[in-house]
Design a protein around this motif. Structure first.
Motif, PDB file in Angstrom:
ATOM      1  N   LEU A 299     -45.404 -71.369 -52.665  1.00 33.90           N
ATOM      2  CA  LEU A 299     -45.786 -70.032 -52.243  1.00 33.90           C
ATOM      3  C   LEU A 299     -47.167 -69.654 -52.756  1.00 33.90           C
ATOM      4  O   LEU A 299     -47.969 -69.037 -52.037  1.00 33.90           O
ATOM      5  CB  LEU A 299     -44.752 -69.011 -52.724  1.00 33.90           C
ATOM      6  N   LYS A 300     -47.461 -70.035 -53.987  1.00 29.56           N
ATOM      7  CA  LYS A 300     -48.777 -69.724 -54.547  1.00 29.56           C
ATOM      8  C   LYS A 300     -49.894 -70.436 -53.787  1.00 29.56           C
ATOM      9  O   LYS A 300     -50.976 -69.872 -53.565  1.00 29.56           O
ATOM     10  CB  LYS A 300     -48.824 -70.131 -56.028  1.00 29.56           C
ATOM     11  N   ARG A 301     -49.633 -71.675 -53.384  1.00 33.88           N
ATOM     12  CA  ARG A 301     -50.670 -72.439 -52.693  1.00 33.88           C
ATOM     13  C   ARG A 301     -50.973 -71.874 -51.304  1.00 33.88           C
ATOM     14  O   ARG A 301     -52.014 -72.175 -50.725  1.00 33.88           O
ATOM     15  CB  ARG A 301     -50.276 -73.914 -52.589  1.00 33.88           C
ATOM     16  N   ARG A 302     -50.055 -71.086 -50.771  1.00 34.66           N
ATOM     17  CA  ARG A 302     -50.285 -70.486 -49.457  1.00 34.66           C
ATOM     18  C   ARG A 302     -51.278 -69.330 -49.515  1.00 34.66           C
ATOM     19  O   ARG A 302     -51.814 -68.906 -48.492  1.00 34.66           O
ATOM     20  CB  ARG A 302     -48.966 -69.965 -48.875  1.00 34.66           C
ATOM     21  N   MET A 303     -51.534 -68.828 -50.718  1.00 35.21           N
ATOM     22  CA  MET A 303     -52.381 -67.649 -50.854  1.00 35.21           C
ATOM     23  C   MET A 303     -53.845 -68.039 -51.038  1.00 35.21           C
ATOM     24  O   MET A 303     -54.157 -69.011 -51.727  1.00 35.21           O
ATOM     25  CB  MET A 303     -51.949 -66.825 -52.081  1.00 35.21           C
ATOM     26  N   PRO A 304     -54.761 -67.296 -50.424  1.00 32.94           N
ATOM     27  CA  PRO A 304     -56.185 -67.538 -50.670  1.00 32.94           C
ATOM     28  C   PRO A 304     -56.559 -67.079 -52.076  1.00 32.94           C
ATOM     29  O   PRO A 304     -55.832 -66.322 -52.710  1.00 32.94           O
ATOM     30  CB  PRO A 304     -56.869 -66.668 -49.609  1.00 32.94           C
ATOM     31  N   GLY A 305     -57.710 -67.551 -52.534  1.00 37.86           N
ATOM     32  CA  GLY A 305     -58.208 -67.105 -53.837  1.00 37.86           C
ATOM     33  C   GLY A 305     -58.124 -68.156 -54.914  1.00 37.86           C
ATOM     34  O   GLY A 305     -58.678 -67.980 -56.002  1.00 37.86           O
ATOM     35  N   GLY A 306     -57.460 -69.281 -54.658  1.00 35.74           N
ATOM     36  CA  GLY A 306     -57.434 -70.343 -55.647  1.00 35.74           C
ATOM     37  C   GLY A 306     -58.796 -71.008 -55.759  1.00 35.74           C
ATOM     38  O   GLY A 306     -59.521 -71.130 -54.768  1.00 35.74           O
ATOM     39  N   HIS A 307     -59.170 -71.402 -56.965  1.00 30.88           N
ATOM     40  CA  HIS A 307     -60.465 -72.054 -57.137  1.00 30.88           C
ATOM     41  C   HIS A 307     -60.493 -72.913 -58.387  1.00 30.88           C
ATOM     42  O   HIS A 307     -59.664 -72.760 -59.298  1.00 30.88           O
ATOM     43  CB  HIS A 307     -61.591 -71.016 -57.189  1.00 30.88           C
ATOM     44  N   ILE A 308     -61.442 -73.813 -58.407  1.00 29.07           N
ATOM     45  CA  ILE A 308     -61.730 -74.625 -59.590  1.00 29.07           C
ATOM     46  C   ILE A 308     -62.976 -74.045 -60.254  1.00 29.07           C
ATOM     47  O   ILE A 308     -64.004 -73.846 -59.593  1.00 29.07           O
ATOM     48  CB  ILE A 308     -61.973 -76.100 -59.210  1.00 29.07           C
ATOM     49  N   ARG A 309     -62.880 -73.767 -61.533  1.00 31.61           N
ATOM     50  CA  ARG A 309     -64.007 -73.187 -62.270  1.00 31.61           C
ATOM     51  C   ARG A 309     -64.650 -74.279 -63.125  1.00 31.61           C
ATOM     52  O   ARG A 309     -63.999 -74.864 -63.986  1.00 31.61           O
ATOM     53  CB  ARG A 309     -63.528 -72.039 -63.154  1.00 31.61           C
ATOM     54  N   LEU A 310     -65.909 -74.535 -62.849  1.00 31.33           N
ATOM     55  CA  LEU A 310     -66.674 -75.538 -63.589  1.00 31.33           C
ATOM     56  C   LEU A 310     -67.742 -74.846 -64.433  1.00 31.33           C
ATOM     57  O   LEU A 310     -68.473 -73.984 -63.926  1.00 31.33           O
ATOM     58  CB  LEU A 310     -67.355 -76.510 -62.630  1.00 31.33           C
ATOM     59  N   ARG A 311     -67.806 -75.199 -65.695  1.00 26.23           N
ATOM     60  CA  ARG A 311     -68.848 -74.639 -66.577  1.00 26.23           C
ATOM     61  C   ARG A 311     -69.764 -75.769 -67.022  1.00 26.23           C
ATOM     62  O   ARG A 311     -69.298 -76.857 -67.407  1.00 26.23           O
ATOM     63  CB  ARG A 311     -68.212 -73.967 -67.788  1.00 26.23           C
ATOM     64  N   PHE A 312     -71.078 -75.492 -66.982  1.00 17.39           N
ATOM     65  CA  PHE A 312     -72.078 -76.526 -67.271  1.00 17.39           C
ATOM     66  C   PHE A 312     -72.874 -76.180 -68.528  1.00 17.39           C
ATOM     67  O   PHE A 312     -72.918 -75.025 -68.963  1.00 17.39           O
ATOM     68  CB  PHE A 312     -73.009 -76.706 -66.067  1.00 17.39           C
ATOM     69  N   ALA A 313     -73.516 -77.204 -69.071  1.00 15.72           N
ATOM     70  CA  ALA A 313     -74.224 -77.047 -70.339  1.00 15.72           C
ATOM     71  C   ALA A 313     -75.524 -76.269 -70.179  1.00 15.72           C
ATOM     72  O   ALA A 313     -75.953 -75.568 -71.101  1.00 15.72           O
ATOM     73  CB  ALA A 313     -74.508 -78.408 -70.965  1.00 15.72           C
ATOM     74  N   ASP A 314     -76.177 -76.389 -69.033  1.00 12.68           N
ATOM     75  CA  ASP A 314     -77.460 -75.717 -68.848  1.00 12.68           C
ATOM     76  C   ASP A 314     -77.679 -75.402 -67.370  1.00 12.68           C
ATOM     77  O   ASP A 314     -76.921 -75.838 -66.499  1.00 12.68           O
ATOM     78  CB  ASP A 314     -78.614 -76.575 -69.391  1.00 12.68           C
ATOM     79  N   ALA A 315     -78.740 -74.639 -67.114  1.00  8.26           N
ATOM     80  CA  ALA A 315     -79.039 -74.190 -65.754  1.00  8.26           C
ATOM     81  C   ALA A 315     -79.374 -75.349 -64.820  1.00  8.26           C
ATOM     82  O   ALA A 315     -79.069 -75.291 -63.618  1.00  8.26           O
ATOM     83  CB  ALA A 315     -80.188 -73.184 -65.774  1.00  8.26           C
TER      84      ALA A 315
END
Length: 328
Positions: free
Chosen positions: A230-246
């Motif tokens: 049921l959760k996978r049917r909903m929009p808004g899921g994402h993968i958050r990637l954080r990087f060391a620098d710009a």
């Protein structure tokens, strides 16, 4: 209707309406199939028809249409067989405050036509199981809310039911008592193979306990599946990637389409269904480009998002408390 072997509850086209002309439709063609030895949760706003569904399947009221079987017994032709095979715990503890816990259990044993010896044996076993042995001879009027709910469920178990209907069993309990009830419910399924039909307004409760969840809205099932499905049917899921620098952020942003970007936090938000294939694909793209993320987290919608999306956040105009479930 011929449900497959191992089906505890099945229903096809259940209907119920009230009023002189049946203008107040409560259930409008509900279909259910619940395997034995599982926990099934029925979610929905106040007034959606959850309690009515339980009342019909537990033979407390008659349906206007449709058919159902519970524990192998037909609802229309063998209601007594269903009653002998089920237990029902309602929204409010059905215990006698003037009696002790032990006396409440013996009363249930008498109603189940058990002999006194067997009644005492089952009562003592249940008092131990529900951690009520020390309070066995105290009047229920002195019990806390959590103790009363445990006793109520213990009374349901005196008859050794194969299917248990729990209609909002933890309403009004504090978080500790609620989690204690969850452990008891899990134990009933794991240790005794009991089937639990649960209605609840606590979405976390369904997430924690249920093997399958159905969402009921305005008398119809609008979605059914596991919590994760049921959760996978909903929009808004994402993968958050954080990087060391710009520089790393900039390079990674060029690899993906339709990403959200936060230059201050040095993060990218990549749309995702929460599945492993999507995650693996993102990591492969980064590896092929020689880019390394400092951290990665997967965000998926929760059952609150599912509930609000599927029920449209609609309120029952006849029930001023109908917003309670939406706010949880």
């Amino acid at each position: 209707m011929n449900p497959t072997t191992g089906t505890a509850v099945s229903a096809l086209g259940l209907r119920k309406a009230y009023g002189p002309g049946g203008e107040k439709v409560v259930l409008d063609g509900v279909d259910l199939t619940i395997p034995e030895g599982t926990v099934f949760a029925l979610l929905g706003p106040n007034g959606a028809g959850k309690t009515t569904t339980v009342q019909i399947l537990s033979t407390l009221i008659e349906a206007d249409g449709g058919e159902a079987q519970v524990a192998g017994h037909d609802l229309a032709t063998d209601a007594d067989g269903i009653r002998a095979a089920i237990g029902v715990t309602g929204q409010f503890a059905a215990v006698d405050n003037l009696l002790t816990a032990e006396e409440n259990l013996m009363l249930m044993a008498d109603l189940q036509h058990l002999d006194r010896t067997e009644g005492r044996r089952r009562g003592a076993r249940l008092l131990e199981r529900f951690d009520l042995a020390e309070a066995a001879r105290k009047p229920v009027s002195t019990f806390s809310g959590g103790m009363r709910r445990k006793l109520d469920l213990a009374m349901t178990l005196v008859g050794d039911p194969r299917v248990i209907f729990l209609d909002e069993p933890t309403t009004g309990l504090d978080p500790r008592s609620r989690r204690t009830m969850w452990e008891i419910i899990r134990g009933l399924v794991a240790d005794q193979g009991v089937t639990i039909f649960l209605t609840t307004q606590y979405l976390e409760e369904a997430d924690q306990l249920a093997d399958r969840i159905a969402v009921l809205d305005h008398g119809t099932i609008v979605a059914e599946g596991t919590a994760e499905e049921l959760k996978r049917r909903m929009p808004g899921g994402h993968i958050r990637l954080r990087f060391a620098d710009a520089a790393q952020l900039e390079a990674a942003a060029g690899l993906f389409a339709s990403v959200g970007r936060d230059d201050e936090e040095l993060t990218l938000h990549i749309p995702s269904d929460g599945g492993i294939p999507t995650l693996r694909a993102v990591l492969d793209i980064l590896d092929d480009s020689g880019i390394s993320a400092e951290s990665l987290t997967v965000h998926t919608p929760d059952l609150d998002d599912v509930f609000l999306a599927l029920t449209g956040n609609r309120e029952n105009p006849e029930n001023p408390d109908s917003r309670k479930v939406n706010a949880r």
